[in-house]
Each structure stands twice: as structure tokens, then as C-alpha cells.
Design an enzyme around this catalytic site. Structure first.
Site, PDB file in Angstrom:
ATOM      1  N   ASP A  36      17.746  75.638  75.833  1.00 30.00           N
ATOM      2  CA  ASP A  36      17.097  76.804  76.421  1.00 30.00           C
ATOM      3  C   ASP A  36      15.634  76.890  76.053  1.00 30.00           C
ATOM      4  O   ASP A  36      15.181  76.216  75.137  1.00 30.00           O
ATOM      5  CB  ASP A  36      17.746  78.078  75.856  1.00 30.00           C
ATOM      6  CG  ASP A  36      19.074  78.359  76.504  1.00 30.00           C
ATOM      7  OD1 ASP A  36      19.397  77.682  77.488  1.00 30.00           O
ATOM      8  OD2 ASP A  36      19.777  79.252  76.004  1.00 30.00           O
ATOM      9  N   LYS A  58      16.481  78.747  80.514  1.00 29.40           N
ATOM     10  CA  LYS A  58      16.909  80.048  80.984  1.00 29.40           C
ATOM     11  C   LYS A  58      16.065  81.141  80.356  1.00 29.40           C
ATOM     12  O   LYS A  58      15.801  81.141  79.192  1.00 29.40           O
ATOM     13  CB  LYS A  58      18.345  80.254  80.528  1.00 29.40           C
ATOM     14  CG  LYS A  58      19.276  80.498  81.660  1.00 29.40           C
ATOM     15  CD  LYS A  58      20.696  80.604  81.168  1.00 29.40           C
ATOM     16  CE  LYS A  58      20.822  81.147  79.773  1.00 29.40           C
ATOM     17  NZ  LYS A  58      22.155  81.516  79.390  1.00 29.40           N
ATOM     18  N   MET A 172      16.584  91.725  73.962  1.00 31.13           N
ATOM     19  CA  MET A 172      16.215  91.748  75.386  1.00 31.13           C
ATOM     20  C   MET A 172      15.794  93.150  75.818  1.00 31.13           C
ATOM     21  O   MET A 172      16.117  93.586  76.921  1.00 31.13           O
ATOM     22  CB  MET A 172      17.405  91.280  76.244  1.00 31.13           C
ATOM     23  CG  MET A 172      17.784  89.841  75.981  1.00 31.13           C
ATOM     24  SD  MET A 172      19.161  89.295  76.980  1.00 31.13           S
ATOM     25  CE  MET A 172      20.542  89.909  76.049  1.00 31.13           C
TER      26      MET A 172
HETATM   27  N1  SAH Z   1      21.726  84.414  71.053  1.00 36.31           N
HETATM   28  C1  SAH Z   1      20.451  84.928  70.661  1.00 36.31           C
HETATM   29  C2  SAH Z   1      20.018  86.106  71.517  1.00 36.31           C
HETATM   30  C3  SAH Z   1      19.845  85.743  72.959  1.00 36.31           C
HETATM   31  S1  SAH Z   1      19.250  87.057  73.913  1.00 36.31           S
HETATM   32  C4  SAH Z   1      20.460  85.281  69.176  1.00 36.31           C
HETATM   33  O1  SAH Z   1      21.515  85.317  68.558  1.00 36.31           O
HETATM   34  O2  SAH Z   1      19.383  85.492  68.614  1.00 36.31           O
HETATM   35  C5  SAH Z   1      17.508  86.758  73.853  1.00 36.31           C
HETATM   36  C6  SAH Z   1      16.856  87.845  73.035  1.00 36.31           C
HETATM   37  O3  SAH Z   1      16.930  87.513  71.668  1.00 36.31           O
HETATM   38  C7  SAH Z   1      15.389  88.007  73.298  1.00 36.31           C
HETATM   39  O4  SAH Z   1      15.152  88.808  74.435  1.00 36.31           O
HETATM   40  C8  SAH Z   1      14.958  88.709  72.034  1.00 36.31           C
HETATM   41  O5  SAH Z   1      15.314  90.052  72.051  1.00 36.31           O
HETATM   42  C9  SAH Z   1      15.808  88.035  71.000  1.00 36.31           C
HETATM   43  N2  SAH Z   1      15.099  86.923  70.335  1.00 36.31           N
HETATM   44  C10 SAH Z   1      15.504  85.649  70.240  1.00 36.31           C
HETATM   45  N3  SAH Z   1      14.646  84.935  69.484  1.00 36.31           N
HETATM   46  C11 SAH Z   1      13.677  85.786  69.091  1.00 36.31           C
HETATM   47  C12 SAH Z   1      12.519  85.671  68.282  1.00 36.31           C
HETATM   48  N4  SAH Z   1      12.164  84.511  67.725  1.00 36.31           N
HETATM   49  N5  SAH Z   1      11.775  86.761  68.076  1.00 36.31           N
HETATM   50  C13 SAH Z   1      12.106  87.947  68.621  1.00 36.31           C
HETATM   51  N6  SAH Z   1      13.179  88.102  69.392  1.00 36.31           N
HETATM   52  C14 SAH Z   1      13.970  87.058  69.620  1.00 36.31           C
END
Ligand code: SAH
Length: 496
Positions: A36, A58, A172
Site C-alpha cells: 500500500d 490504496k 482516517m
Molecule cells: N491498519 C492501519 C490503519 C489503516 S487506516 C493501522 O493499523 O495503523 C489509515 C489511517 O491510519 C490513516 O488515515 C491515518 O489515520 C492512520 N495512519 C496510518 N499511518 C499513519 C501515520 N504514520 N501517521 C498518522 N496516521 C497514520
């Protein structure tokens, strides 16, 4: 044909050190990796050259590859007998649609595994100095998606969330930030509740915005907060300033271009990263053994004639070890010869190969190595194993001291030209370049293009010769106090 398997791997939120050991191993052993957008470049660099990479990029509503297609790709590749890694940001099962991707595989009886990842929901607040729970202020933490399906209102049970009194973490949620804060206030949450938005957490670009729940939307708009970001609401946000360990790292906000050969970049890059720097690996040289090398054959065959074996670089040590291995031998072929290393890096390469340096001069250069060898009063010849383009300082000193030697040039340093445009972009944006040899400077300058004005480049140099080379190209320089990685890193931290 044998069916392959699919491994769903969580890549963590950004910092490559937050990848699990199992996840890294799976990547290194993969035949296919589908990843991704949120997966960092450093992690992608662990994908074997031979593996197929599929960027399914994505991001929220504009999918590069539709979800159904991703599942089909995983299935197809596994049915071809491949070991497929599906690499996702954070943890695959937390708002990652990991479950959906497994359904089709389960239907077809394709074996799969899931390697959890460090989720951004907990790690991103942590990198902003926010513990998601604290005994003094909350007894639960709730992870909520702020993603709105097109044209639909947010479906969040604000009343229930507020009643828990726990920390609220929204993923998100950037585009729905206003609606989220209104929802919480409408459900009776104290407008002065501390809150935070952490953008690109656990990466060198991390930015933390702190405000009360009431002010957060305006503050975020003012700072033009962008996705990906984690929103945290709760008393724990009040710890952010006191526990702000990541943004307080000495190289936070700095970018360093590492120009060493790829196989040597690791330690320097890791250490700079651990100090908060953004690291761009742009190898400017590579080393390659001279093969065949009759002089080396002859010297090793008559190693008993030599009192000392001298190395002027770690690359020399590796060249010899590879040579011994290639010719079906090992370190025992060196017999009782004593060993000299130009500096601590070379000595530690020796140690990694089970050899101890008997002599390391106090100053790491050819001249001091030569002098130290003369002082050791060798009872026999010195065998020097070094690069084709090695300088004359070492041999000059040996000649002055009347010490006989054989100078075997057994590897060459080839100048690589990394992407000049990318280099220019980085240096224009203020990145500094770390040079560990004069040849890396030449490779760097060649990539920028002949006659390019390098006065905008800040060169962090490991020693005098490297510095001279950087100056020759008009770069601004800072130079390590001694020619070691430790001293270079120290100098980089001090800055210009
Ligand atoms: N599976 C992922 C989340 C996926 S949804 C997890 O466990 O982290 C994607 C969301 O994750 C983004 O919109 C944001 O809110 C958050 N996110 C993922 N990586 C991030 C980062 N490095 N900094 C801030 N938010 C992050």
C-alpha cells in the site's frame, strides 16, 4: 503445481524499526510483494531484487487498484505457487481490510498467515509523547474510524464514546475532523478536553498539533493538516509536551543523504535515523573485486613470507574474505601473520570475520598506518591489500622507514551515478550529504552533472581528504574530528 501461500504483514506506521522480525523475514523471503501507499520506502528496500513488486497504492476513496482486484491478484499469485506477501500499513486487521482480502483465499483453500503490525492508533500517539492510557486519567481507549462513505453522514456513537470517559483515537478522520469534534461536543464532552492531531507520525515528517477539543478544527485548518493523521481526544494529550521525545531528537527535521555503497550504508543510516533524521540512501560508489587477481593469488600462497597484513578499508577485508571463500579456504589460510587496520571501521569488519587487528593507528589514515607499522619494526615484509586507486601516503611512509612491502591492488571503487535530479531536489530542500570517502564525493558531483554549482551543498566529511575533494567541487564542508563514523555522526548533529 504446488500452491503458494499469502502472508498478510503489518508494516507499522512508518519508522522501519517498528516492523516485526517476522514481518521482515516474510518480506525477505517473498516471491511477490503487494503493498500500500502508506508503507515506507525503507521497508520496501527489503524486498528481494528477484521478487515481483506490486504497488496497489490504496488511499481512502481513490483506489489505484480496486479492492476486489487486490484479492484476485493475491489469489492468482498464490495459485502460481508463489510466496506472496501482502504488506499493509500499521496492523492489517485494524481498518486495513485485511479480513476482506483473506476471504477469497479461504474460499479457494489457499494457505495464509497474518503477521500483526504495530498500529498507528497506538504508536503514532506514542511518537507524539501521548500514552493512549494513563492510570490517572482514563481506563479505556477506543479506536474509531472517521471515514465517511460518500454522501453518508458519520456513523459514530458519540454519546456512547463520551460516556466511557476513555481516550478516543480516530483514524482516517482528517476530512471529518470538524464533524467529529462537533459530535463529541454535542454529546456533552468538555470543550477544554485536550486533543491532538498527529500527521505522518513515526516518520521524520511527523507534525503534532495540540489544542482543546473546541479549538482543534480551527487550529488544524490554520496549519493545513493533511492525511494521514491520527486524531487523539482525551486528557492523555496533556502529556504530549512533557513526553515529546521524538520531536526532541537532535536530527529531527534534518535530511541526510547517505552516499556510501549500499552494503555499507546500513549502520550509518540506522544511527542517523535513530537520531531523528530523514535518511536518503543514494549510493555514489560501489566496490568490486579485481577478478582474476594474480597478485593476490601469489601473495596469499606465500603468506608465510609476510610479517604483517595491512588493510586500509573494510572493503579490503571483505574482498579478502570473499576471495578465500571463493577459492575454498578460510581465515586459516592466513596463518600467523599479524594484522593492521587503518581505523575502527576496518577493525570491526575484521572482528566480524573472526580476526583481531593487532595494530590500529590513533589517526585513521594511510600516513599514520604507515608510521605505526614502521614503529612496530616488522621482522619481514608487509602485505598491503587495498583499492586500485589507493594513495601513496602509506607506501611512502613504509619506504621512509625502510620497511619492505608488497602492494596488492585487489578491488576497485566504481563511481555510480545516482539520480541527479533527485539529488538536486534534496540538496535544494536543505539536505546535507554525508561523505565517507573522496570517491563518494566524486560520484555525487558526477551525478549532479559537470560544472554544476555545488555551493548549496553542505558536505559532512569523514576526514581531510574527503573534505578537500568536497571543497574542490565548491561544497560547504563540516568535517569529523577524527575519521570514524562516531565522530562523523557527532559532527552532523552539531551542524554547520
Ligand atoms: N491498519 C492501519 C490503519 C489503516 S487506516 C493501522 O493499523 O495503523 C489509515 C489511517 O491510519 C490513516 O488515515 C491515518 O489515520 C492512520 N495512519 C496510518 N499511518 C499513519 C501515520 N504514520 N501517521 C498518522 N496516521 C497514520
Amino acid at each position: 503445481m504446488k500452491t503458494g501461500q499469502v502472508i498478510l504483514v503489518g508494516a507499522g506506521p512508518g519508522d522501519p524499526e517498528l516492523m516485526t522480525l517476522g514481518g521482515r523475514k516474510a518480506i525477505e523471503e517473498a516471491d511477490v510483494v503487494a503493498y500500500d501507499r502508506l508503507v515506507g520506502r525503507e521497508i520496501l528496500s527489503w524486498i528481494p531484487e528477484t521478487a515481483e513488486r506490486i504497488d496497489v497504492g490504496k488511499e481512502s476513496s481513490h483506489h489505484t487498484v480496486p479492492q476486489e482486484r487486490i484479492s484476485e491478484i493475491l489469489l492468482e499469485k498464490a495459485l502460481e505457487g508463489k510466496r506472496v506477501v501482502r504488506l499493509k500499513g500499521g496492523d492489517p486487521f485494524l481498518f486495513g481490510r485485511g479480513g476482506e482480502e483473506l476471504e477469497l483465499l479461504a474460499e479457494h483453500g489457499v494457505p495464509f498467515r497474518e503477521i500483526p503490525g504495530v498500529t498507528s492508533a497506538i504508536a503514532v500517539p506514542a511518537y507524539a509523547g501521548i500514552p493512549v492510557t494513563h492510570r490517572d486519567c482514563c481506563s479505556s481507549v477506543h479506536i474509531v474510524t472517521g471515514h465517511q462513505r460518500e454522501g453518508k453522514p458519520l456513523s459514530i456513537a458519540f454519546d456512547a464514546l463520551v460516556k466511557t470517559g476513555g481516550t478516543l483515537v480516530f483514524l482516517m478522520g482528517v476530512s471529518a475532523l470538524g464533524a467529529i469534534c462537533r459530535g463529541l461536543l454535542g454529546a456533552g464532552m468538555d470543550p477544554q478536553t485536550p486533543a491532538a492531531v498527529v500527521e505522518r507520525g513515526a516518520t521524520p515528517e511527523q507534525r503534532v498539533t495540540l489544542a482543546s477539543l473546541l479549538d482543534l478544527p480551527d487550529e488544524a485548518a490554520r496549519r493545513q493538516v493533511k492525511s494521514p493523521a491520527v486524531i487523539v481526544v482525551g486528557k492523555v494529550c496533556a502529556y504530549a509536551e512533557r513526553f515529546d521525545w521524538y520531536d526532541a531528537l537532535p536530527l529531527k527535521g534534518k535530511c541526510v543523504i547517505v552516499t556510501r555503497p549500499k552494503d555499507r550504508a546500513g549502520t550509518l543510516s540506522d544511527r542517523l535515523r535513530a537520531l531523528g533524521a530523514r535518511v536518503e540512501e543514494m549510493p555514489c560508489i560501489e566496490t568490486a573485486p579485481c577478478d582474476p587477481c594474480p597478485e593476490l593469488d601469489e601473495a596469499i600462497a606465500s603468506i608465510g613470507d609476510y610479517a604483517w597484513l595491512a588493510f586500509t578499508s573494510a572493503a579490503g577485508v571483505r574482498t579478502l574474505m570473499d576471495y578465500l571463500d571463493r577459492t575454498g579456504r578460510d581465515v586459516r589460510a592466513l596463518g600467523a601473520v599479524r594484522i593492521a587496520a587503518v581505523g575502527p571501521g576496518t577493525a570491526s569488519e575484521l572482528r566480524a570475520n573472526g580476526l583481531r587487528a593487532d595494530l590500529v593507528p590513533t589517526v585513521s589514515d594511510g600516513e599514520h598506518l604507515g608510521r605505526a607499522l614502521c614503529e612496530a619494526k616488522p621482522r619481514g615484509k608487509v602485505l598491503i591489500l587495498r583499492a586500485v586507486l589507493g594513495g601513496e601516503d602509506l607506501t611512502h611512509e613504509l619506504e621512509r622507514g625502510g620497511v619492505p612491502y608488497t602492494d596488492v591492488r585487489c578491488y576497485e571503487t566504481r563511481i555510480l551515478s545516482p539520480d541527479g535530479q533527485a539529488l538536486r531536489r534534496l540538496t535544494e530542500a536543505g539536505a546535507m550529504a554525508a561523505f565517507t570517502s573522496a570517491s563518494t564525493v566524486r560520484g555525487f558531483a558526477a551525478a549532479l552533472g559537470e560544472g554544476t554549482d555545488c555551493s548549496g551543498v553542505l558536505a559532512a566529511c569523514i576526514g581531510k581528504q574527503t573534505e578537500q575533494e568536497a571543497r574542490r567541487f565548491g561544497m560547504r564542508t563540516i568535517t569529523a574530528r577524527e575519521a570514524t563514523l562516531d565522530a562523523l555522526i557527532e559532527r552532523i548533529v552539531e551542524g554547520e
